[in-house]
Design a protein around this motif. Structure first.
Motif, short mmCIF file in Angstrom:
data_model
loop_
_atom_site.label_atom_id
_atom_site.label_comp_id
_atom_site.label_asym_id
_atom_site.label_seq_id
_atom_site.Cartn_x
_atom_site.Cartn_y
_atom_site.Cartn_z
N ARG A 106 0.86 -1.19 0.00
CA ARG A 106 0.00 0.00 0.00
C ARG A 106 0.89 1.24 0.00
O ARG A 106 1.25 1.77 1.03
CB ARG A 106 -0.91 0.01 1.23
CG ARG A 106 -1.90 1.16 1.24
CD ARG A 106 -2.75 1.13 2.49
NE ARG A 106 -3.69 2.24 2.52
CZ ARG A 106 -4.52 2.49 3.53
NH1 ARG A 106 -4.52 1.69 4.59
NH2 ARG A 106 -5.35 3.52 3.48
N ARG A 107 1.26 1.68 -1.19
CA ARG A 107 2.16 2.81 -1.31
C ARG A 107 1.40 4.12 -1.11
O ARG A 107 0.22 4.25 -1.48
CB ARG A 107 2.86 2.79 -2.67
CG ARG A 107 3.78 1.57 -2.79
CD ARG A 107 4.33 1.40 -4.18
NE ARG A 107 5.32 2.41 -4.54
CZ ARG A 107 6.56 2.43 -4.08
NH1 ARG A 107 6.96 1.52 -3.22
NH2 ARG A 107 7.40 3.35 -4.48
N GLU A 108 2.10 5.08 -0.49
CA GLU A 108 1.50 6.36 -0.16
C GLU A 108 2.29 7.49 -0.78
O GLU A 108 3.52 7.44 -0.88
CB GLU A 108 1.45 6.53 1.37
CG GLU A 108 0.63 5.48 2.07
CD GLU A 108 0.81 5.49 3.57
OE1 GLU A 108 0.00 4.86 4.26
OE2 GLU A 108 1.77 6.13 4.05
N ARG A 109 1.57 8.52 -1.21
CA ARG A 109 2.21 9.70 -1.77
C ARG A 109 2.85 10.51 -0.65
O ARG A 109 2.27 10.70 0.41
CB ARG A 109 1.15 10.55 -2.49
CG ARG A 109 1.71 11.65 -3.37
CD ARG A 109 0.58 12.43 -4.02
NE ARG A 109 -0.19 13.19 -3.04
CZ ARG A 109 -1.46 12.95 -2.76
NH1 ARG A 109 -2.11 11.98 -3.36
NH2 ARG A 109 -2.10 13.68 -1.85
N THR A 110 4.07 10.97 -0.88
CA THR A 110 4.76 11.79 0.12
C THR A 110 4.68 13.25 -0.31
O THR A 110 5.44 13.71 -1.14
CB THR A 110 6.23 11.36 0.27
OG1 THR A 110 6.86 11.41 -1.02
CG2 THR A 110 6.34 9.96 0.82
N ASP A 111 3.74 13.98 0.28
CA ASP A 111 3.58 15.40 -0.01
C ASP A 111 4.53 16.26 0.82
O ASP A 111 5.03 17.28 0.35
CB ASP A 111 2.14 15.84 0.29
CG ASP A 111 1.12 15.10 -0.54
OD1 ASP A 111 1.35 14.93 -1.75
OD2 ASP A 111 0.08 14.68 0.02
N ILE A 112 4.75 15.83 2.06
CA ILE A 112 5.43 16.66 3.05
C ILE A 112 6.50 15.84 3.75
O ILE A 112 6.29 14.67 4.06
CB ILE A 112 4.41 17.16 4.09
CG1 ILE A 112 3.34 18.05 3.42
CG2 ILE A 112 5.10 17.93 5.22
CD1 ILE A 112 2.04 18.07 4.14
N ALA A 113 7.65 16.45 3.97
CA ALA A 113 8.72 15.81 4.75
C ALA A 113 8.91 16.59 6.05
O ALA A 113 8.61 17.79 6.14
CB ALA A 113 10.02 15.79 3.95
N VAL A 149 9.22 21.47 8.77
CA VAL A 149 8.32 20.84 7.81
C VAL A 149 8.56 21.49 6.45
O VAL A 149 8.62 22.71 6.35
CB VAL A 149 6.84 21.05 8.23
CG1 VAL A 149 5.91 20.38 7.24
CG2 VAL A 149 6.61 20.51 9.64
N TYR A 150 8.68 20.67 5.42
CA TYR A 150 9.00 21.22 4.10
C TYR A 150 8.42 20.31 3.00
O TYR A 150 8.16 19.12 3.24
CB TYR A 150 10.52 21.38 3.92
CG TYR A 150 11.32 20.13 4.18
CD1 TYR A 150 11.72 19.30 3.13
CD2 TYR A 150 11.69 19.77 5.48
CE1 TYR A 150 12.46 18.15 3.37
CE2 TYR A 150 12.43 18.62 5.72
CZ TYR A 150 12.81 17.82 4.67
OH TYR A 150 13.54 16.68 4.91
N ALA A 169 14.54 12.42 14.12
CA ALA A 169 13.50 11.57 13.56
C ALA A 169 13.06 12.19 12.25
O ALA A 169 12.83 13.40 12.17
CB ALA A 169 12.32 11.46 14.52
N VAL A 170 12.96 11.37 11.23
CA VAL A 170 12.57 11.84 9.90
C VAL A 170 11.32 11.08 9.46
O VAL A 170 11.24 9.86 9.61
CB VAL A 170 13.71 11.60 8.87
CG1 VAL A 170 13.30 12.11 7.49
CG2 VAL A 170 14.99 12.27 9.34
N THR A 171 10.36 11.82 8.92
CA THR A 171 9.15 11.16 8.45
C THR A 171 8.52 11.94 7.32
O THR A 171 8.96 13.05 6.98
CB THR A 171 8.14 10.93 9.59
OG1 THR A 171 7.11 10.05 9.14
CG2 THR A 171 7.53 12.23 10.07
N TRP A 172 7.46 11.36 6.73
CA TRP A 172 6.77 11.95 5.59
C TRP A 172 5.27 11.82 5.81
O TRP A 172 4.80 10.87 6.44
CB TRP A 172 7.16 11.24 4.30
CG TRP A 172 8.61 11.37 3.99
CD1 TRP A 172 9.21 12.31 3.20
CD2 TRP A 172 9.67 10.56 4.50
NE1 TRP A 172 10.58 12.13 3.19
CE2 TRP A 172 10.88 11.06 3.98
CE3 TRP A 172 9.72 9.46 5.36
CZ2 TRP A 172 12.11 10.49 4.28
CZ3 TRP A 172 10.93 8.89 5.67
CH2 TRP A 172 12.12 9.40 5.13
#
Length: 223
Positions: A106-113, A149-150, A169-172
């Motif tokens: 279940r792939r998800e679009r990464t709009d925000i990092a 947030v970027y 910690a890094v996330t999207w």
């Protein structure tokens, strides 16, 4: 647009995370990098399957969802499980752009990092988060517990660490509002709306601002 969030993690949470990390096992960061990112990624990450990993990840996700600033700027739909990264002297992450889709079946679009700083700036030299933008280069190095947030489409890198240890910690996130400009307009309108609500809650202009905000979100949000 870069947004700085303060006090995402409490001091108690930071202490708990650092204690868990001290006893945890790390692995080469290349293990989660794409074929191109492997050329530039030189760091360590909390080992997958590490017994403390789920606790740490959940703490970060819970902190983000309770933070009003994060919700306001992202219109968050889903947050990816965070990566806990560690940089020691000589480590860096060269210039790259994040994958547009992440996940397994279940792939998800990464709009925000998002990068959430766990180490204090005085604990290490170098390690700034560097961004390329139409307005020139920008560098970010924040107090522990704060986050930047970027847009995930941004070319960025982690500058080499020359002393100490950089933990983050890094996330999207995937947003209900896909378009970055739409998110920015809604965020700015939300600030206007909050001001009017405080100063003149019954004014016709206040009702109009709330109406515009609600209907623009209705127009732009994806289910």
């Amino acid at each position: 647009m870069l947004n700085i969030l303060t006090e995402v993690l409490t001091q108690e949470e930071l202490q708990q995370i650092r204690a868990l990390v001290t006893e945890a096992e790390f692995e080469d960061g290349k293990s989660t990098a794409g074929y191109r990112a492997k050329l530039f990624k030189h760091n360590e990450q909390l080992k997958r399957g590490e017994k403390s990993a789920e606790t740490l990840k959940q703490m970060v996700v819970d902190a983000l969802f309770r933070h009003q600033g994060f919700r306001s700027v992202t219109f968050v739909r889903r947050v990816r499980p965070p990566l806990i990264s560690r940089y020691k002297p000589g480590m860096e992450y060269g210039l790259h752009v994040d994958d547009p889709l992440m996940g397994g079946e279940r792939r998800e679009r990464t709009d925000i990092a998002l990068t959430l700083f766990i180490s204090e700036p005085a604990d290490y030299d170098g390690g700034e988060l560097y961004f390329e933008s139409p307005w020139g280069a920008q560098k970010v190095k924040l107090p522990a517990g704060s986050a930047v947030v970027y847009p995930a489409r941004t070319l960025h890198r982690v500058m080499p660490v020359t002393r100490g240890e950089r933990l983050a910690a890094v996330t999207w996130a995937q947003s209900y509002v896909r378009d970055e400009q739409h998110r920015e307009l809604l965020f700015e309108l939300d600030r206007v709306r909050a001001f009017l609500h405080k100063q003149a809650p019954q004014a016709p202009e206040t009702h109009l601002a709330f109406k515009c905000s609600a209907n623009l979100l209705r127009l732009w949000a994806e289910p």
